[in-house]
Design a protein around this motif. Sequence first.
Motif, PDB file in Angstrom:
ATOM      1  N   MET A   1       0.832  -1.208   0.000  1.00  0.00           N
ATOM      2  CA  MET A   1       0.000   0.000   0.000  1.00  0.00           C
ATOM      3  C   MET A   1       0.867   1.260   0.000  1.00  0.00           C
ATOM      4  O   MET A   1       0.628   2.196  -0.779  1.00  0.00           O
ATOM      5  CB  MET A   1      -0.914  -0.003   1.226  1.00  0.00           C
ATOM      6  CG  MET A   1      -1.772   1.241   1.379  1.00  0.00           C
ATOM      7  SD  MET A   1      -2.709   1.238   2.936  1.00  0.00           S
ATOM      8  CE  MET A   1      -1.387   1.669   4.112  1.00  0.00           C
ATOM      9  N   HIS A   2       1.878   1.292   0.850  1.00  0.00           N
ATOM     10  CA  HIS A   2       2.778   2.446   0.889  1.00  0.00           C
ATOM     11  C   HIS A   2       3.502   2.611  -0.446  1.00  0.00           C
ATOM     12  O   HIS A   2       3.632   3.734  -0.972  1.00  0.00           O
ATOM     13  CB  HIS A   2       3.792   2.293   2.014  1.00  0.00           C
ATOM     14  CG  HIS A   2       3.219   2.360   3.388  1.00  0.00           C
ATOM     15  ND1 HIS A   2       2.178   3.201   3.731  1.00  0.00           N
ATOM     16  CD2 HIS A   2       3.550   1.704   4.540  1.00  0.00           C
ATOM     17  CE1 HIS A   2       1.899   3.062   5.015  1.00  0.00           C
ATOM     18  NE2 HIS A   2       2.715   2.165   5.523  1.00  0.00           N
ATOM     19  N   LEU A   3       3.997   1.512  -1.014  1.00  0.00           N
ATOM     20  CA  LEU A   3       4.724   1.595  -2.281  1.00  0.00           C
ATOM     21  C   LEU A   3       3.829   2.114  -3.399  1.00  0.00           C
ATOM     22  O   LEU A   3       4.244   2.942  -4.218  1.00  0.00           O
ATOM     23  CB  LEU A   3       5.291   0.222  -2.650  1.00  0.00           C
ATOM     24  CG  LEU A   3       6.415  -0.316  -1.753  1.00  0.00           C
ATOM     25  CD1 LEU A   3       6.792  -1.736  -2.174  1.00  0.00           C
ATOM     26  CD2 LEU A   3       7.640   0.589  -1.798  1.00  0.00           C
ATOM     27  N   LEU A   4       2.575   1.639  -3.456  1.00  0.00           N
ATOM     28  CA  LEU A   4       1.649   2.087  -4.487  1.00  0.00           C
ATOM     29  C   LEU A   4       1.383   3.587  -4.379  1.00  0.00           C
ATOM     30  O   LEU A   4       1.349   4.308  -5.381  1.00  0.00           O
ATOM     31  CB  LEU A   4       0.331   1.323  -4.374  1.00  0.00           C
ATOM     32  CG  LEU A   4       0.248  -0.041  -5.066  1.00  0.00           C
ATOM     33  CD1 LEU A   4      -1.061  -0.726  -4.712  1.00  0.00           C
ATOM     34  CD2 LEU A   4       0.371   0.115  -6.571  1.00  0.00           C
ATOM     35  N   ALA A   5       1.162   4.055  -3.152  1.00  0.00           N
ATOM     36  CA  ALA A   5       0.887   5.481  -2.958  1.00  0.00           C
ATOM     37  C   ALA A   5       2.064   6.333  -3.414  1.00  0.00           C
ATOM     38  O   ALA A   5       1.887   7.357  -4.088  1.00  0.00           O
ATOM     39  CB  ALA A   5       0.570   5.746  -1.485  1.00  0.00           C
TER      40      ALA A   5
ATOM     41  N   LEU B   1     -12.648  11.440  -1.451  1.00  0.00           N
ATOM     42  CA  LEU B   1     -12.363  11.362  -2.878  1.00  0.00           C
ATOM     43  C   LEU B   1     -12.130   9.915  -3.328  1.00  0.00           C
ATOM     44  O   LEU B   1     -12.598   9.496  -4.383  1.00  0.00           O
ATOM     45  CB  LEU B   1     -11.141  12.212  -3.210  1.00  0.00           C
ATOM     46  CG  LEU B   1     -11.367  13.725  -3.285  1.00  0.00           C
ATOM     47  CD1 LEU B   1     -10.039  14.454  -3.403  1.00  0.00           C
ATOM     48  CD2 LEU B   1     -12.274  14.081  -4.450  1.00  0.00           C
ATOM     49  N   ALA B   2     -11.384   9.145  -2.533  1.00  0.00           N
ATOM     50  CA  ALA B   2     -11.022   7.778  -2.945  1.00  0.00           C
ATOM     51  C   ALA B   2     -12.196   6.806  -2.828  1.00  0.00           C
ATOM     52  O   ALA B   2     -12.339   5.891  -3.648  1.00  0.00           O
ATOM     53  CB  ALA B   2      -9.847   7.282  -2.111  1.00  0.00           C
TER      54      ALA B   2
ATOM     55  N   MET C   1      -7.226   2.309  -0.769  1.00  0.00           N
ATOM     56  CA  MET C   1      -6.447   2.833   0.348  1.00  0.00           C
ATOM     57  C   MET C   1      -5.122   3.412  -0.121  1.00  0.00           C
ATOM     58  O   MET C   1      -4.621   4.382   0.460  1.00  0.00           O
ATOM     59  CB  MET C   1      -6.229   1.742   1.394  1.00  0.00           C
ATOM     60  CG  MET C   1      -5.787   2.271   2.746  1.00  0.00           C
ATOM     61  SD  MET C   1      -6.910   3.498   3.479  1.00  0.00           S
ATOM     62  CE  MET C   1      -8.273   2.475   3.949  1.00  0.00           C
ATOM     63  N   SER C   2      -4.549   2.856  -1.177  1.00  0.00           N
ATOM     64  CA  SER C   2      -3.323   3.426  -1.739  1.00  0.00           C
ATOM     65  C   SER C   2      -3.600   4.802  -2.342  1.00  0.00           C
ATOM     66  O   SER C   2      -2.813   5.748  -2.161  1.00  0.00           O
ATOM     67  CB  SER C   2      -2.752   2.492  -2.816  1.00  0.00           C
ATOM     68  OG  SER C   2      -2.437   1.225  -2.273  1.00  0.00           O
TER      69      SER C   2
END
Length: 457
Positions: free
Chosen positions: A118-122, A378-379, A435-436
């Motif tokens: 998740m952190h990497l995608l964001a 927004l997400a 969530m990303s």
Amino acid sequence: MPRARTELAELVAFRSVAGPARSPGSECEATAEWLAGTLRAEGFQDVALLDTPDGARSVYGSLPGPAASPTVLLYAHYDIRPPLDESAWRTPPFTLTVRENGRWYGRGAAGCKGGIVMHLLALRALRAGGGPPVNVKLIVEGSRERGTGGLERYARAHPELLAADTVVIGDTGNVRAGLPTVTVSLRGAVRARVTVEIDPVAASRRGRSADAHSGPSGTGRTADSTRGPDATAALIRTLASLHDGEGNTVVDGLDGAGRWCGVPYPRRRFRGDAAVLHGVDLPGSGTVADRLWARPSATVTGLDCPRPGSGDGARALVCLRIPPGTDAARAAELLTRHLESHTPWGARVRVETVGQEQPFSADTTAPAYTAMGEAMRLAYGQEMRVAGLGGSVPLCGTLADLSPRAEILLIGLGEPEARVHAVNESLDPRELERMSVTEALFLWRLRNRRGHGHCRP
């Protein structure tokens, strides 16, 4: 997302089970090396494998943002719980498998290797838009599930390493898939080893031994109620004093009447999430959310019962969860006094505190919560919810102590259907995507802000 699935499959394949006695230490080492290599490939600076005091390794890296921009610390962990009964899994626990319902199954998929992805995608989304708008630090812990406090001790010895204006802990989840949630309350914990022994003078007077016949003393296999005091029975009576007739946890001097004011947890939904058998009542009074997030709860997590007639003591491990507003050291004292005063028949009890974690509550009026609410709207197309967590994330208290003005937010992928730590753990890929995006939007909104909030341990 295809790349995220490939990376999560590689992470799940590592058997990085918490504790060297449960899996080869090489698996955790390999996971840490994989993470360090991935961070370097992503352009992270200062990538390091941190040897924490408990013998584990955490992985650290940083991404610089614009000058004078705030600093955000992102957290996840790569160590996992054991898979439990592997034969009960519908698919291999260390192979990421997509099933007919579209979920991705595997140990650690949601808790918390999915949080790493998740952190990497964001951050990749932000890089595609020109780079991170804030200074980013990423820490991936290697002993979260051990509960040995290695990273907390390392952080206290190197306070500048994890210093930040805002902290995002990627280790919780939504109250329901599709309902964006920030966890704002964590219960702390007191872990104690309880040993009950029968008075040695009385034992000698009864002439008990490991070879005693059932006879008049009743210590053998056909023992009945005519025998003398029994350590296991005394321990059971002692532990039973931790709950009243309704099932509420009661520890003398500890407040057990807290109320939860955030998002509710409907009773029927909880029964389904917890797989409570039909006809079995839920113990305790008050709402489900009151009991899970705002009140103490005592659980026996281990028992060691000696063979009747051996004269050995009986032992138990007890975990007392405590809500925000309760000091862990004070709760440990109250637990010890309670057990000592409720041990029957003059038996001797020893209570050894083997671990403490402070509870945590966040200041939801802090600017970061406004930014997170906007990002989630927004997400997800829905308003942000706030919820509690019955367990604890020890690092929160440490970071709140080291950076009192830091705004700490807890999000993640562990919604109820994920079955984190249970058999057939899974991840909803739509939650990973949303969530990303949430985290990327959140970081973008922080670009012109400084940390002005605070969290209180």
